[in-house]
Design a protein around this motif. Sequence first.
Motif, PDB file in Angstrom:
ATOM      1  N   GLY A  70       5.242   3.049   2.104  1.00  0.00           N
ATOM      2  CA  GLY A  70       6.392   3.776   1.563  1.00  0.00           C
ATOM      3  C   GLY A  70       6.270   3.824   0.065  1.00  0.00           C
ATOM      4  O   GLY A  70       6.192   2.796  -0.585  1.00  0.00           O
ATOM      5  N   LEU A  71       6.243   5.036  -0.444  1.00  0.00           N
ATOM      6  CA  LEU A  71       5.982   5.201  -1.877  1.00  0.00           C
ATOM      7  C   LEU A  71       7.062   4.550  -2.713  1.00  0.00           C
ATOM      8  O   LEU A  71       6.808   3.982  -3.770  1.00  0.00           O
ATOM      9  N   TYR A 123       0.826  -1.186   0.000  1.00  0.00           N
ATOM     10  CA  TYR A 123       0.000   0.000   0.000  1.00  0.00           C
ATOM     11  C   TYR A 123       0.869   1.248   0.000  1.00  0.00           C
ATOM     12  O   TYR A 123       2.043   1.209   0.282  1.00  0.00           O
ATOM     13  N   VAL A 124       0.241   2.380  -0.292  1.00  0.00           N
ATOM     14  CA  VAL A 124       0.986   3.638  -0.387  1.00  0.00           C
ATOM     15  C   VAL A 124       1.699   3.948   0.913  1.00  0.00           C
ATOM     16  O   VAL A 124       2.805   4.453   0.939  1.00  0.00           O
ATOM     17  N   TRP A 125       1.039   3.621   2.043  1.00  0.00           N
ATOM     18  CA  TRP A 125       1.662   3.973   3.298  1.00  0.00           C
ATOM     19  C   TRP A 125       2.798   3.035   3.696  1.00  0.00           C
ATOM     20  O   TRP A 125       3.421   3.230   4.709  1.00  0.00           O
TER      21      TRP A 125
END
Lengths: 206, 198, 218
Positions: C135-136, C131-133
Motif C-alpha cells: 500500500g503506497l 514494500y510498494v505493494w
Amino acid sequence: MNFSSLIQISIAAILINNFILSRFLGLCPFFGVSKKLSSAIGMGVTVVFVMGFASFFTWTIDTYILVRFGVTYLQTIVFILVIAALVQLVEMALQKYSPALYEALGIYLPLITTNCAILGVAIINTGKNPYTSLNYNLVESLVNAVASGIGFTLALILMSGIRERIELARVPKALEGLPIAFITGGLMAIAFLGFSGLSFVASAGR
Amino acid sequence: MHIKDEIKRGLFTENPLLVLVLGLCPSLAVSTSMVNAIGMGIAVIFVLTGSNMIVSLLRNLIPAKVRIPCFIVIIATFVTIVQLAMKAYVPALDRQLGIFVPLIVVNCIILARAEAYASKNGVFGSAADGLVMGLGYTMSLCILSLIREILGTNKFFGKLVIPGYDPMLIFILAPGGFFTIAFVMGLVAHFRLRKAGR
Amino acid sequence: MGDLIKLIVVLFVISTFAGLAIAFTSARTTPAIAAQLAAAKQEALKTVLPGCDRIEQRDGTAPLPETYWEGVRGETVVAWAFETAARGYSSDVKLMVSIDTAGTIMGLTVIEQGETPGLGSRTQESISDKYVWNGLFAAERKRPPWFSSQFAGLSTARPIVIDRSGGEWHRMDETRKRALTGANAVTAITGATISTRAVVACVEKKAAGWYQLLARPE
C-alpha cells in the motif's frame, strides 16, 4: 588570513565540488558551448571573470544591506538584478574600451546572465564555509567564486576536447548530439567522484 | 480540440526538458526522488503560470527595451513567494531542494515562455501555456526520478520496490543524473527518428 | 530621453509592487517558519529524553552551551540534553545529544544536515520495511533512524570506536548490537566515512566535556 581555509576552498571548488560535474550548476553552457575548444576557453574565461565580479557585489550587498536590515527574503530578486545589471555594464564597457576582447568574449556574456552558475555561486557565498563553520568572509567568497569558475572552465575544456573527437566517431543515431554528450559528462562525473576523498576536513571535532 | 493540442504540445512535442532542453540544471539535481521531483514541479508550475499571467497582463505597458529586466523582476517575485511558502509549510522539501528553489528564477523555461508567448498573447492563453509547459516539465522530472529512485535506492515514495535488490548508489549521485537523462533523451530521439522515418 | 524615463518608471513601479508582494508574503510566513523550527526542536528533545515528565530549559554559562535542557522525572533530574554541530563533509550536522546522570549517552538525534544525498544524508535515514505493494500510503510505524539509535547506551568515559567488521547496525541481530554497545562501538555508514567520523568525534568530545561540568558536585 587563514590560508589553509583558502586552499581548502579552492581545491573543493575546482575538484571535489566541481560546479558542473558535482553540483549540476551551469549545465546549459556546458552542453551548448562545448563543441569547440576555442569557444570553451572563451566561455570559461568570461565565466571566471563574471563570477568573481558578481560575487564581490552580491556578497557586499548581502552582508551590509540585506542582513543588516533583516530583509534576506529579498536576496533572490536583488541578486539576479545585480548580476543582470553587472553583465550589461561589463558588456558595454568591453565594447567601448576593448573591442578585441569584446569580439572574443562578448558573445558569451548574454548567455551567462541567466546562468545558474553565477547566481548559484552568489547564493553559496552567503552561506557557511564548511571548513570553518563560519560565514564566508569577503576574501573567502572571492576565492570560492574564482575557483568555482576555474572548475567550470576545467570541465568545459575537458568536455570540448572529448566532443571534438566524438564528432569523428561512430555514434548510434538515437544517441547523436546531446545524449552522447550527457554520457560523456556522466563518465567525467564518475572520474571526479574520485576526488571526494580529498576533503581536508579534520574530523576531530572543534 | 484546442486544449488537447495544447496538452500534447506541452507534454510531448515541445516538452521543455526532453525536447527543448531547457531547465537542465535543476532537473538533474532534483530528480533523486519522486517527492523532490513533484515538489519542484509544483513550484515551477506556480512560478511559470503566475509570471506568464502577469507578463501577459502588462505586455502593453512594458517597453520593449526593458522587457528582460522586467520579466526577471516579475519571475523573481514569484520565486521568492514560493521560497517563503516552502520554508514555512514544507521545510523538509525545502532543505532537500536546497539551492535549486531560488535558482528557479534562472530556469530558462520561464524566461523563454515569457519572451516567446506571454508577451504576445492574452492572459488566459498565457496561463494555459504556463500550466501545460509546467506539467510537461514535471512529467519529465518524474520520469527521471522514477528511474533514479528505483535503481538508486530501491524505493518508490519511500517504500521498497524490488525485494532483495541492493541498489546501485551511483544512480542518485551525480553521474547517475547524466546517464539517466542521456538514455531517456536517446529513447525520445529514437522514437522521433522512427516516426520521421515512417 | 522620454524613452529612458518610461524605462525607469516602469521598472520602478514593477519593483515596488514586487517588493510589496514579497513583504506581504514574508509577514505571513515568518511566524510559520519560526513555529516549524520550534516544533522541530521540541520533537528532537522528546526523542532524546524519553520517559521524562518535564523538560526544562536552562541557561548555561561558558563553557556550557548557552541553552541546555534538563529532563526531569518526578523531582529529580535524570538527564541533560544539548545541541551541537559536527563539521561534516559538506555541511554542519546539527545534533541533539542527551546524557544521563551516570555519564551514559541516552540518545542522539540529527536535527539538520546537508550532506551528500544517499551517503552522508543516511544519518537521518530510517529503514523502511514496507514494500510498494503493502500500500503506497499505508501507515508506517515511524522507526527512529538507525544511525542515531546506535549511540544510545554508549559511555562518555571511554572513546567511541567505529566498528567496520560487520556492516551496518540495522542489519545486525540483538546480540551483535549489544556487543557493540558494550565495546563502546558504532557502525559507519557505508561510503560516508567522513560524515560518520565527524558525528562520532563531536559526540565523544562534547558529551564527555559536558558531563564533567554538570556532574561535578557544586
